[in-house]
Write a protein that holds these residues in place. Structure first.
Motif, PDB file in Angstrom:
ATOM      1  N   HIS A  11      68.276  71.407 -22.829  1.00  0.00           N
ATOM      2  CA  HIS A  11      67.558  71.112 -24.080  1.00  0.00           C
ATOM      3  C   HIS A  11      68.268  70.023 -24.889  1.00  0.00           C
ATOM      4  N   HIS A  54      63.669  71.067 -15.499  1.00  0.00           N
ATOM      5  CA  HIS A  54      63.871  72.052 -16.578  1.00  0.00           C
ATOM      6  C   HIS A  54      62.707  73.045 -16.680  1.00  0.00           C
ATOM      7  N   GLU A  58      62.349  77.179 -15.676  1.00  0.00           N
ATOM      8  CA  GLU A  58      61.754  78.165 -16.594  1.00  0.00           C
ATOM      9  C   GLU A  58      60.570  78.867 -15.929  1.00  0.00           C
ATOM     10  N   HIS A 128      58.986  73.056 -29.334  1.00  0.00           N
ATOM     11  CA  HIS A 128      59.001  73.865 -28.109  1.00  0.00           C
ATOM     12  C   HIS A 128      60.424  74.372 -27.831  1.00  0.00           C
ATOM     13  N   GLU A 132      62.051  78.317 -27.835  1.00  0.00           N
ATOM     14  CA  GLU A 132      62.796  78.934 -26.734  1.00  0.00           C
ATOM     15  C   GLU A 132      64.217  79.302 -27.164  1.00  0.00           C
ATOM     16  N   PHE A 137      64.836  82.939 -25.690  1.00  0.00           N
ATOM     17  CA  PHE A 137      65.786  83.051 -24.581  1.00  0.00           C
ATOM     18  C   PHE A 137      66.718  84.259 -24.703  1.00  0.00           C
TER      19      PHE A 137
HETATM   20 FE   FE2 Z   1      63.008  74.631 -22.259  1.00  0.00          FE
END
Ligand code: FE2
Ligand code: FE2
Length: 179
Positions: A11, A54, A58, A128, A132, A137
């Motif tokens: 990220h 990435h 996920e 976004h 997360e 997360f």
């Molecule tokens: Fe992500």
């Protein structure tokens, strides 16, 4: 190390790309011109790193393994939203590519569309990522035992290890007309 750690590190690099894209939008405003070579590199970053590497980990590993757990209604809904957001990001990126192609072909409206789609991407990713990082997360790790988390981290490493080979095998196979 929890498997979300490499995702969070990724990220940070995506955020750096977003900062670069913001500067590029300002530059377009000043010069009245787009730089197609910048767009090509930004799109390669988004498609290969942000999406395939990435979002790939996920969706194909984290979300897939979560779907096998008894998720709360809230977390199940967040997974659906995140997947939809990945789809939207792919659409925005495709729109940027098509605006760049029309720009190169001399379409007078294409510059505004380039600016518009780049602005959409720049607005999209931080929200976004925040969803997360700050809201999803950490709580979603509680669905996994520490052994399951270790196995997931290994799966992430394996995903990354094969990705570049798959990407460039695909390039060659396209040239060879196998796809
Ligand atoms: Fe992500
Ligand atoms: Fe995501």
């Amino acid at each position: 190390m929890m498997p979300i750690a490499p995702l969070m590190i990724e990220h940070r690099l995506i955020e750096r790309m977003i900062r670069v894209m913001k500067k590029e939008i300002d530059l377009i405003g000043k010069t009245g011109k787009a730089r197609p070579e910048f767009i090509d590199e930004a799109v390669d970053f988004i498609r290969t790193y942000a999406d395939r590497c990435h979002h790939g980990k996920e969706e194909d590993i984290l979300f897939k393994q979560l779907s096998e757990k008894r998720l709360s209604d809230h977390h199940r809904q967040v997974v659906e939203e995140l997947v939809e957001e990945h789809v939207r990001a792919r659409t925005m990126t495709g729109n940027l590519v098509s605006a760049k192609e029309r720009y190169l072909a001399g379409d007078a409206k294409a510059l505004d569309e380039i600016k518009g789609t780049m602005t959409q991407l720049v607005d999209f990713y931080p929200l976004h990522i925040e969803k997360e990082d700050r809201h999803f997360f950490i709580p979603c790790m509680e669905y996994f035992s520490s052994r399951e988390q270790d196995v997931m981290l290994e799966a992430f490493y394996e995903f990354d290890r094969t990705l570049i080979h798959d990407k460039y095998r695909g390039v060659i196979e396209r040239f060879e007309g196998k796809r």
